[in-house]
Design a protein around this motif. Sequence first.
Motif, PDB file in Angstrom:
ATOM      1  N   VAL A 226       0.208   4.301   0.057  1.00  0.00           N
ATOM      2  CA  VAL A 226      -0.239   5.394   0.920  1.00  0.00           C
ATOM      3  C   VAL A 226       0.604   5.480   2.200  1.00  0.00           C
ATOM      4  N   ALA A 227       1.026   4.315   2.707  1.00  0.00           N
ATOM      5  CA  ALA A 227       1.806   4.285   3.954  1.00  0.00           C
ATOM      6  C   ALA A 227       3.120   5.047   3.830  1.00  0.00           C
TER       7      ALA A 227
ATOM      8  N   THR B 299      -4.333   2.521   5.457  1.00  0.00           N
ATOM      9  CA  THR B 299      -3.088   3.283   5.554  1.00  0.00           C
ATOM     10  C   THR B 299      -1.903   2.398   5.945  1.00  0.00           C
TER      11      THR B 299
ATOM     12  N   PRO C 247      -0.650  12.702   2.423  1.00  0.00           N
ATOM     13  CA  PRO C 247      -1.746  11.765   2.127  1.00  0.00           C
ATOM     14  C   PRO C 247      -2.579  12.260   0.951  1.00  0.00           C
TER      15      PRO C 247
ATOM     16  N   ASN D  16       0.841  -1.207   0.000  1.00  0.00           N
ATOM     17  CA  ASN D  16       0.000   0.000   0.000  1.00  0.00           C
ATOM     18  C   ASN D  16       0.875   1.256   0.000  1.00  0.00           C
TER      19      ASN D  16
END
Lengths: 453, 453
Positions: free
Chosen positions: A22-23, A61, A28, A20
């Motif tokens: 996004v992490a 997340t 963000p 992922n």
Amino acid sequence: MSDPVKYLLPEAALPSEWYNLVADLPVPPPPVLHPGTLQPVGPADLAPLFPEALIRQEVATERRIEIPEPVREIYRLWRPTPLYRARRLEKALGTPARIFYKYEGVSPAGSHKPNTAIPQAFYNKEAGTKRIATETGAGQWGSSLALAGAMFGIEIDVYMVKVSYHQKPYRRALMESYGARCVASPSTETNAGRAVLAANPDSPGSLGIAISEAVEIAASRDDTKYALGSVLNHVLLHQTVIGDEAIAQMDMAGAYPDVIVGCTGGGSNFAGIAFPFLGAKLRGGPDVRIVAVEPAACPTLTRGTYAYDFGDTAGLTPLTKMHTLGSTFVPPGFHAGGLRYHGMAPLVSHIKELGLIDAVAYRQTECFAAGLLFARNEGIVPAPEANHAVKGAIEEALKAKAEGKEKTILFCLSGHGHFDMGAYSEYFADRLMDLEYDEGALASALAVLPKVP
Amino acid sequence: MSDPVKYLLPEAALPSEWYNLVADLPVPPPPVLHPGTLQPVGPADLAPLFPEALIRQEVATERRIEIPEPVREIYRLWRPTPLYRARRLEKALGTPARIFYKYEGVSPAGSHKPNTAIPQAFYNKEAGTKRIATETGAGQWGSSLALAGAMFGIEIDVYMVKVSYHQKPYRRALMESYGARCVASPSTETNAGRAVLAANPDSPGSLGIAISEAVEIAASRDDTKYALGSVLNHVLLHQTVIGDEAIAQMDMAGAYPDVIVGCTGGGSNFAGIAFPFLGAKLRGGPDVRIVAVEPAACPTLTRGTYAYDFGDTAGLTPLTKMHTLGSTFVPPGFHAGGLRYHGMAPLVSHIKELGLIDAVAYRQTECFAAGLLFARNEGIVPAPEANHAVKGAIEEALKAKAEGKEKTILFCLSGHGHFDMGAYSEYFADRLMDLEYDEGALASALAVLPKVP
């Protein structure tokens, strides 16, 4: 024994987690907004369309998300996919660059799409879904979801754009081979379809109409959900098996890419190959330049506006911030149907805005020429979509030649062209033109973007 | 971690030699005869059509023949191919049998045919051949030779049966993608073609006419040779990489087949999977039953006569002893075009006569039904030809179930069906019939077999 041309991972090396991005992002991504309230959407807004597990993945997340074992069991029918060194193409180009490509055409549907169709069907099965409704244009996504439905015993209803339904009967037959029901859209099965037919009985259909039909069916039936083959965060997440495998395979080859190239329509195969490498870079790993290649006739990243817009033509979906040509923009009918989308995945758009990726656009005839050079050297005839990535990789290799640099290039060959030979026929018959979009229509479509403060 | 579903060999395990069954046969196969003298043909008779290296392989008696490194280099673009355990199909059938399949559809042309197209092009290149002429029906062979021509820089002229040329434009586009020239046969380029057109300007063509055209071109031009995609000894030899890889992969799986199943048209993919196992048995290795599956509408092995006959309709080829329906027999137009041949490979016919293999025939609708059961469980939609092998394997598995036996079954899945979805469309529309051949026509064709004392 010559140097290897391909790098195969054992089944045991199949990734056990999705990655992922996004992490690892410094900023963000912007929230998805409800079109009525303009407030961020919550899980309850999406529950009629998607099972809870996928909604959770959409907003996740954490860096790694476990791949369920039943999904891995199906993945193993074709994964890990091979990574190739394009030695013959390198020689033909006379480039000092090393060109690697990750080949996703070995899946039973012939493209990368089953990487997300399989988990989407699995989570729906777990949630008790009896039927999934979806739309398809050229048919790559519809046939992949049909495959997934067969694997997990879920009924699949595919609303296929009517003009493609009649022009691409082979794709339809593939869906039916997997037991899916394929309906020409606009159909008489939905209010949306009936309304279109009432106004225009001869409507050829559009992806926008087909989405409306599938969404209506899913929203109005308790046992039926909806599925999308690109754009959404959870779809991009599922595709990261491509890049995670490629990292291990580049390691087998004793190499690391200086440049990664992928074609972008909705953005899913591009994200699949690029995000794991980008994440490693963001965590302090090796630098890598990432290039998104899009069609000049639908230049979302290179000509679109970064703004909140609808995902569909009819304006039924939530608003996402993305590079868009406007949801009312209709791209010309070029042959890489999988790249004919007015918007770009919000996550891909976000990292473009952050300056983490580059984007270029090429015309379809130069992409077909690149695909044929590839086919005559590497053997595989690419899908028209994948030809864009081939073109991008060749341009990088020629630049390396001009500069005398020993660059390492990695690209994603997202699918084979065995269902797209009609487009090649057109090309050989000199009937394949470089279609231009209408500048006025683009300006009009951008002028009516939803107003979001 | 679940049990593996596929067994992959590393590139280094690619066979370095082909296996020649003749070395292990208890009785040598009958000689090939000159149609005029009825004496065994010599190399000089074949020299106008084939390069010397292939003529030597045609009559070779040594057990192992080295695969040239440039051929292995191209093989490595897709070989070693995967061996699968059909775990989901086993479960669907409720059989105690273990079903393995060797999948040849991963080649760039989608079938096993490139295994012989590549070495044929290589030996021609070595011999200075500028151009190879060949015929094709449905197009599997033509596209494989086109691929091989692209790899070695040889011009390929494919005489494609006119009715297929118009019905299967995608196969034609694939050949053209590889740079081959595809000509509708009968054409005005040859005496044979012009003669047919003079008699019947609307002739739909036939494989026999196309062979005559390709052979005429090859025989009349110094820089041009001819190539055949099945039947001949050297073609079967090249396909043995299938079986030799499978032996190593079955070993990885800790198993050995009790039964091997392959579909037979000319006999090449069947020989490829079966001969290495049969050779091991003849040398004192484990017993194995071998089953050839053919179409009921063209039942060469189960209904044909074992006799000397021509390989083509026009009677231009040498005479070979084989199971034949008569070279003037025209099988009905069922969809497994690759199995529509009046004869059988002489070597396959010979071992049938020696009692070393069994043969069964199935109708096309039951084969399509078997193929769809396979597709919905294993994901891969097989070519119509390969559906016959699937049907044969399923029948063996159901027999094992009835007998409560833990049998191990291995079959060759010779190609995918992505170019054959039109046939599946027909099946879904209930337009696909079980075609019967004409008993009277068969009797007539057998009555005019060449008289050989």
